[in-house]
Design a protein around this motif. Structure first.
Motif, PDB file in Angstrom:
ATOM      1  N   PHE A 349      90.343  68.274  41.415  1.00  0.00           N
ATOM      2  CA  PHE A 349      89.033  68.843  41.675  1.00  0.00           C
ATOM      3  C   PHE A 349      88.790  68.929  43.183  1.00  0.00           C
ATOM      4  O   PHE A 349      88.930  67.932  43.892  1.00  0.00           O
ATOM      5  N   PRO A 350      88.404  70.094  43.696  1.00  0.00           N
ATOM      6  CA  PRO A 350      88.184  70.256  45.144  1.00  0.00           C
ATOM      7  C   PRO A 350      86.811  69.734  45.567  1.00  0.00           C
ATOM      8  O   PRO A 350      85.935  69.464  44.727  1.00  0.00           O
ATOM      9  N   SER A 351      86.663  69.608  46.860  1.00  0.00           N
ATOM     10  CA  SER A 351      85.342  69.236  47.395  1.00  0.00           C
ATOM     11  C   SER A 351      84.330  70.328  47.056  1.00  0.00           C
ATOM     12  O   SER A 351      84.670  71.514  46.979  1.00  0.00           O
ATOM     13  N   ARG A 352      83.077  69.928  46.861  1.00  0.00           N
ATOM     14  CA  ARG A 352      82.000  70.858  46.504  1.00  0.00           C
ATOM     15  C   ARG A 352      80.686  70.229  46.932  1.00  0.00           C
ATOM     16  O   ARG A 352      80.678  69.060  47.362  1.00  0.00           O
ATOM     17  N   PRO A 353      79.595  70.910  46.844  1.00  0.00           N
ATOM     18  CA  PRO A 353      78.313  70.291  47.203  1.00  0.00           C
ATOM     19  C   PRO A 353      78.065  69.008  46.417  1.00  0.00           C
ATOM     20  O   PRO A 353      78.119  69.005  45.184  1.00  0.00           O
ATOM     21  N   GLY A 354      77.885  67.925  47.104  1.00  0.00           N
ATOM     22  CA  GLY A 354      77.625  66.642  46.467  1.00  0.00           C
ATOM     23  C   GLY A 354      78.861  65.867  46.076  1.00  0.00           C
ATOM     24  O   GLY A 354      78.757  64.782  45.493  1.00  0.00           O
ATOM     25  N   TYR A 355      80.053  66.398  46.371  1.00  0.00           N
ATOM     26  CA  TYR A 355      81.287  65.717  45.984  1.00  0.00           C
ATOM     27  C   TYR A 355      82.371  66.001  47.017  1.00  0.00           C
ATOM     28  O   TYR A 355      82.566  67.157  47.438  1.00  0.00           O
ATOM     29  N   ILE A 356      83.064  64.952  47.438  1.00  0.00           N
ATOM     30  CA  ILE A 356      84.191  65.106  48.358  1.00  0.00           C
ATOM     31  C   ILE A 356      85.472  64.842  47.589  1.00  0.00           C
ATOM     32  O   ILE A 356      85.680  63.750  47.051  1.00  0.00           O
ATOM     33  N   GLY A 357      86.314  65.846  47.504  1.00  0.00           N
ATOM     34  CA  GLY A 357      87.555  65.716  46.768  1.00  0.00           C
ATOM     35  C   GLY A 357      88.557  64.822  47.473  1.00  0.00           C
ATOM     36  O   GLY A 357      88.441  64.533  48.668  1.00  0.00           O
ATOM     37  N   LEU A 358      89.546  64.365  46.726  1.00  0.00           N
ATOM     38  CA  LEU A 358      90.597  63.508  47.262  1.00  0.00           C
ATOM     39  C   LEU A 358      91.591  64.344  48.059  1.00  0.00           C
ATOM     40  O   LEU A 358      92.123  65.337  47.561  1.00  0.00           O
ATOM     41  N   HIS A 359      91.850  63.961  49.297  1.00  0.00           N
ATOM     42  CA  HIS A 359      92.800  64.677  50.141  1.00  0.00           C
ATOM     43  C   HIS A 359      94.183  64.043  49.992  1.00  0.00           C
ATOM     44  O   HIS A 359      94.689  63.371  50.893  1.00  0.00           O
ATOM     45  N   ALA A 360      94.786  64.245  48.838  1.00  0.00           N
ATOM     46  CA  ALA A 360      96.102  63.674  48.546  1.00  0.00           C
ATOM     47  C   ALA A 360      97.106  64.796  48.302  1.00  0.00           C
ATOM     48  O   ALA A 360      96.801  65.776  47.625  1.00  0.00           O
ATOM     49  N   SER A 361      98.310  64.630  48.857  1.00  0.00           N
ATOM     50  CA  SER A 361      99.377  65.596  48.574  1.00  0.00           C
ATOM     51  C   SER A 361     100.026  65.228  47.245  1.00  0.00           C
ATOM     52  O   SER A 361     100.109  64.055  46.882  1.00  0.00           O
ATOM     53  N   LYS A 362     100.477  66.225  46.515  1.00  0.00           N
ATOM     54  CA  LYS A 362     101.027  65.975  45.181  1.00  0.00           C
ATOM     55  C   LYS A 362     102.212  66.893  44.904  1.00  0.00           C
ATOM     56  O   LYS A 362     102.319  67.990  45.424  1.00  0.00           O
ATOM     57  N   ARG A 363     103.099  66.409  44.062  1.00  0.00           N
ATOM     58  CA  ARG A 363     104.288  67.149  43.658  1.00  0.00           C
ATOM     59  C   ARG A 363     104.518  66.919  42.176  1.00  0.00           C
ATOM     60  O   ARG A 363     104.389  65.790  41.686  1.00  0.00           O
ATOM     61  N   VAL A 364     104.880  67.987  41.453  1.00  0.00           N
ATOM     62  CA  VAL A 364     105.222  67.852  40.040  1.00  0.00           C
ATOM     63  C   VAL A 364     106.734  67.728  39.912  1.00  0.00           C
ATOM     64  O   VAL A 364     107.494  68.411  40.611  1.00  0.00           O
ATOM     65  N   MET A 365     107.184  66.839  39.044  1.00  0.00           N
ATOM     66  CA  MET A 365     108.612  66.590  38.859  1.00  0.00           C
ATOM     67  C   MET A 365     109.265  67.689  38.024  1.00  0.00           C
ATOM     68  O   MET A 365     108.599  68.374  37.244  1.00  0.00           O
ATOM     69  N   ASP A 366     110.576  67.828  38.179  1.00  0.00           N
ATOM     70  CA  ASP A 366     111.367  68.767  37.388  1.00  0.00           C
ATOM     71  C   ASP A 366     111.238  68.406  35.904  1.00  0.00           C
ATOM     72  O   ASP A 366     111.520  67.278  35.501  1.00  0.00           O
ATOM     73  N   MET A 367     110.827  69.382  35.084  1.00  0.00           N
ATOM     74  CA  MET A 367     110.530  69.065  33.677  1.00  0.00           C
ATOM     75  C   MET A 367     111.782  68.781  32.851  1.00  0.00           C
ATOM     76  O   MET A 367     111.684  68.188  31.769  1.00  0.00           O
ATOM     77  N   TYR A 368     112.966  69.206  33.330  1.00  0.00           N
ATOM     78  CA  TYR A 368     114.195  68.920  32.597  1.00  0.00           C
ATOM     79  C   TYR A 368     114.853  67.624  33.061  1.00  0.00           C
ATOM     80  O   TYR A 368     115.708  67.081  32.357  1.00  0.00           O
ATOM     81  N   GLU A 369     114.479  67.132  34.235  1.00  0.00           N
ATOM     82  CA  GLU A 369     114.967  65.826  34.678  1.00  0.00           C
ATOM     83  C   GLU A 369     114.036  64.723  34.187  1.00  0.00           C
ATOM     84  O   GLU A 369     114.493  63.680  33.723  1.00  0.00           O
ATOM     85  N   PHE A 370     112.738  64.958  34.313  1.00  0.00           N
ATOM     86  CA  PHE A 370     111.733  63.994  33.856  1.00  0.00           C
ATOM     87  C   PHE A 370     111.040  64.634  32.645  1.00  0.00           C
ATOM     88  O   PHE A 370     110.021  65.297  32.765  1.00  0.00           O
TER      89      PHE A 370
END
Length: 429
Positions: A349-370
């Motif tokens: 969820f991004p930042s919006r009026p009344g809410y500050i979103g989490l500034h975290a980097s993210k990566r999704v794993m390979d679906m055939y490995e994991f």
């Protein structure tokens, strides 16, 4: 910081060269021994044109001597094979350490470049933003007992953490067996009730019992899967504060390869497997919504992705990772929400009026490995090419008959039984 990382990288390379030199010296030494023991070579055919005039006793003696030599050769061959396997393992581990050192050095260089001075944007196509957040300074005062345990069990400041109580012993036992098959050493069970300590000791795995916590202990001892699953966000915080990267694993997961050896990218705060079952659902897609009442503007484009799985994810010890744990723990303590839903809402969820979103980097794993169990049972087992691939892990998250399917996965991938998965339905019907 960059200079320190460069020095560490150089020391790692020197260690690798030292190990390789040792292997060469072992080979030379073995050659010298063979030269002394067998001056005429391993096989001495003698003269084929001279008739055999030796007595029967001499023939018997030669036969015995030949048999002893064969035994000695077999012993030496087995010894060399074992030494070679150990050296290969050491080379793989050292290579991974060098790769991690190089990656850390590059990350440090980028951090100094971005944070150290004011910079100008370069030419078109050359601008790259900072992708990897710096790690926190370890604080052993948070939990000295856990710090001492992690120093002993972890490898390269990384650890697999599993939360378990007596309700999940059957699946945990299968997981532990899979961990031992692929020789994963940095594996730790966080016991949530008293019976887990003796269980872990009998299975020969590292165990950690937290200090008494009334709220955590009550849920941990009597809670079901979802209740226990929600505890991990509170429990993992100390691991990150101590400066360790954590690979969190639910108990209904089998390890078929070591995930730390070339399968993790380590460039994001959060690296997670997906509940998606194909390229679109796993990695994201443009979904078009249709509202005919809008006439010309009836079509609206939306960006969609299936959720990250909160039962298997890798966290680096960074401030955004710790903030993520705090946010999820706080929400779960004040509501009856599902931990996986909250985990994804905080991540996406991004930042919006009344809410500050989490500034975290993210990566999704390979679906055939994991691999989740929907991918395995609906797609992979029916495709002759995909069946040849060996995943890093299989997560039986989509199916309730976990023990039976986990046993089938072991038979299929480890014991080579090609029809081991055929009897199971796609879903849970």
């Amino acid at each position: 910081m960059a200079i320190a990382m460069a020095g560490r990288r150089e020391r790692t390379k020197q260690l690798l060269r030292s190990r390789i030199a040792t292997a060469i010296l072992v080979g030379i030494l073995f050659g010298c021994i063979c030269a002394v023991l067998f001056p005429n070579g391993f096989y001495n055919s003698g003269s084929s044109s001279t008739p055999n005039t030796n007595s029967t006793s001499k023939v018997g003696s030669a036969s015995c001597e030949s048999s002893e030599r064969v035994k000695m050769m077999k012993y030496n061959f087995a010894l060399i094979s074992e030494t070679n396997a150990q050296l290969k393992k050491q080379v793989r581990e050292l290579t991974e350490k060098v790769r991690l050192a190089e990656q850390s050095t590059e990350n440090a260089r980028k951090q100094v470049s971005v944070l150290g001075t004011e910079i100008k944007a370069g030419p078109f196509g050359t601008v790259k933003s900072l992708r990897t957040n710096p790690t926190v300074v370890p604080d052993e005062s948070v939990n000295p007992r856990l710090a001492k345990l992690l120093e002993r069990v972890s490898i390269n400041k990384e650890i697999i953490v599993v939360l378990a109580n007596s309700n999940v012993k059957p699946t945990l036992e299968l997981q532990i067996a899979s961990v031992k098959r692929v020789n994963i050493q940095n594996y730790l069970v966080v016991g949530l009730d008293d019976s887990m300590e003796s269980f872990c000791e009998s299975n020969g795995v590292a165990y950690y019992k937290r200090d008494p916590d009334k709220t955590v202990d009550k849920v941990g001892e009597t809670g079901g899967n979802h209740a226990v699953s929600g505890l991990k966000f509170r429990v993992l915080r100390e691991f990150l504060q101590l400066g360790y990267s954590v690979l969190l694993s639910d108990v209904d997961i089998l390890f078929l390869q070591n995930p730390f050896l070339g399968h993790l990218y380590r460039d994001s705060d959060v690296e997670s497997m997906s509940d998606g079952h194909d390229n679109q659902t796993t990695y994201g897609f443009n979904d078009v919504s249709d509202d005919p009442t809008m006439g010309w503007a009836r079509y609206a484009h939306t960006m969609r992705i299936w959720v990250f799985n909160s039962g298997f994810f890798y966290l680096r010890p960074t401030l955004p990772s710790i903030e993520l744990l705090d946010r999820v723990s706080d929400t779960l303590s004040n509501s009856e929400a599902w931990d996986q839903a909250v985990f994804n809402e905080e991540l996406f969820f991004p930042s919006r009026p009344g809410y500050i979103g989490l500034h975290a980097s993210k990566r999704v794993m390979d679906m055939y490995e994991f691999m989740n169990s929907k991918v395995l049972f609906k797609t992979v087992r029916k495709d002759q090419e995909l069946k040849k691939l060996k995943p890093v892990i299989v997560h039986l998250n989509y199916h309730p008959d976990k023990v039976e399917r986990m046993q089938g996965v072991v038979e299929f991938y480890e014991n080579g039984k090609v029809d081991a998965l055929d009897s199971f339905p796609d879903g849970s019907e």
